[in-house]
Design a protein around this motif. Structure first.
Motif, PDB file in Angstrom:
ATOM      1  N   ALA A  58      26.742-110.121  81.803  1.00 21.26           N
ATOM      2  CA  ALA A  58      27.838-110.024  80.823  1.00 21.26           C
ATOM      3  C   ALA A  58      28.114-108.562  80.456  1.00 21.26           C
ATOM      4  CB  ALA A  58      27.490-110.840  79.583  1.00 21.26           C
ATOM      5  N   TYR A  59      27.065-107.747  80.364  1.00 26.51           N
ATOM      6  CA  TYR A  59      27.251-106.314  80.093  1.00 26.51           C
ATOM      7  C   TYR A  59      28.078-105.681  81.218  1.00 26.51           C
ATOM      8  CZ  TYR A  59      24.232-105.317  76.017  1.00 26.51           C
ATOM      9  OH  TYR A  59      23.712-105.202  74.765  1.00 26.51           O
ATOM     10  N   TYR A  60      27.744-106.057  82.445  1.00 29.19           N
ATOM     11  CA  TYR A  60      28.485-105.532  83.602  1.00 29.19           C
ATOM     12  C   TYR A  60      29.965-105.894  83.466  1.00 29.19           C
ATOM     13  CZ  TYR A  60      29.946-105.134  88.508  1.00 29.19           C
ATOM     14  OH  TYR A  60      30.612-104.815  89.669  1.00 29.19           O
ATOM     15  N   GLY A  61      30.235-107.136  83.084  1.00 26.17           N
ATOM     16  CA  GLY A  61      31.622-107.615  82.982  1.00 26.17           C
ATOM     17  C   GLY A  61      32.433-106.909  81.909  1.00 26.17           C
ATOM     18  N   VAL A  64      32.372-102.475  83.282  1.00 25.72           N
ATOM     19  CA  VAL A  64      33.159-102.062  84.463  1.00 25.72           C
ATOM     20  C   VAL A  64      34.634-101.848  84.085  1.00 25.72           C
ATOM     21  CG1 VAL A  64      34.022-102.813  86.716  1.00 25.72           C
ATOM     22  CG2 VAL A  64      31.578-102.930  86.205  1.00 25.72           C
ATOM     23  N   PRO A  65      35.302-102.840  83.493  1.00 26.22           N
ATOM     24  CA  PRO A  65      36.711-102.583  83.154  1.00 26.22           C
ATOM     25  C   PRO A  65      36.873-101.547  82.052  1.00 26.22           C
ATOM     26  CG  PRO A  65      36.044-104.771  82.379  1.00 26.22           C
ATOM     27  CD  PRO A  65      34.914-104.237  83.206  1.00 26.22           C
ATOM     28  N   LEU A  66      35.898-101.460  81.135  1.00 26.36           N
ATOM     29  CA  LEU A  66      36.024-100.460  80.063  1.00 26.36           C
ATOM     30  C   LEU A  66      35.936 -99.049  80.652  1.00 26.36           C
ATOM     31  CD1 LEU A  66      36.378-100.102  77.021  1.00 26.36           C
ATOM     32  CD2 LEU A  66      33.894 -99.977  76.817  1.00 26.36           C
ATOM     33  N   GLN A  67      35.026 -98.864  81.583  1.00 30.60           N
ATOM     34  CA  GLN A  67      34.915 -97.545  82.214  1.00 30.60           C
ATOM     35  C   GLN A  67      36.214 -97.206  82.961  1.00 30.60           C
ATOM     36  OE1 GLN A  67      31.286 -96.181  83.680  1.00 30.60           O
ATOM     37  NE2 GLN A  67      32.154 -95.181  85.470  1.00 30.60           N
TER      38      GLN A  67
END
Ligand code: HEM
Length: 208
Positions: A58-61, A64-67
């Motif tokens: 969930a952290y990855y999800g 990734v778009p925030l970065q």
């Protein structure tokens, strides 16, 4: 006519000591931080490997778009020193996911808006501040699950021994920006980031 006294002058708003943007951020997000800390099962005595893996997915999800959104705003790649995605990918591999499974993970589309330096700083306050809590969490995860930086816990210690230095550098950037006209946007973006991150984790089913 009411005479101005030294007391009334010292209490007038123009002479009140100004509250720094950092103090405003801490005050405005304290309740959200406490709530998220209480709902994330990372400190639960019954934390298990599968719950931990679901949290990292969930952290990855979210990251990734925030970065991507940060890089679109800056029109440049993220500062290499502040890269977090490689650590998340390394952890997901260590937790047993293949590249194709990682690429298929759901990504958040309900992100905080980054359309100004002020809002960027508000978003960064939340995501950079989380690296401080990571220092506590990595020890808990090592004790409870035996997971270290090479077996799925890299993200919790993403900046390693640079954690303090990078946090201080961020605080210096925040202090440079500090201005009454811009501060409300910084604070609003930070609160919004906490709210959207919590919502995302909730939807992913990883919160208590
Ligand atoms: C169980 C989960 C968490 C724990 C135990 C935790 C714990 C902590 C601790 C101990 C600090 C202070 C570190 C220090 O002063 O050196 C801290 C700071 C902070 N954490 Fe967390 N945290 C957690 C989750 C999060 C999450 C998920 C976020 C945001 C995504 C977050 C955002 C922040 C921020 C912004 C600060 C900086 C506060 C400041 O100094 O202004 N934390 N956290």
């Amino acid at each position: 006519m009411v005479e101005a006294t030294p007391e009334s002058i010292s209490l007038s708003s123009s002479s009140l000591p100004s509250v720094s943007v950092l103090q405003q951020l801490r005050a405005a997000t304290a309740v959200q931080h406490k709530a998220l800390e209480a709902r994330l099962p990372l400190t639960s005595p019954d934390l298990d490997r599968s719950t931990y893996a679901r949290i990292i997915k969930a952290y990855y999800g979210f990251h990734v778009p925030l970065q991507h959104s940060i890089e679109c705003f800056l029109d440049a790649a993220t500062d290499p020193a502040r890269q977090k995605i490689p650590a998340l990918i390394k952890d997901l591999h260590a937790l047993g996911l293949h590249r194709a499974q990682i690429d298929a993970l759901p990504l958040c589309t309900d992100l905080p808006v980054i359309d100004s330096e002020a809002r960027l700083l508000g978003v960064m306050y939340v995501m950079e501040g989380a690296t401080l809590g990571g220092q506590v969490l990595r020890r808990i995860v090592a004790d409870r699950l035996g997971i270290d930086a090479d077996t799925g816990g890299e993200f919790l210690d993403v900046y390693g021994r640079d954690t303090g230095r990078l946090w201080k550098a961020f605080l210096a950037r925040l202090a440079d920006f500090d201005h009454p006209d811009g501060n409300p946007w910084v604070v609003d973006a930070a609160c919004d980031t906490f709210a959207r991150f919590e919502h995302w984790l909730d939807r992913a089913g990883v919160l208590k």
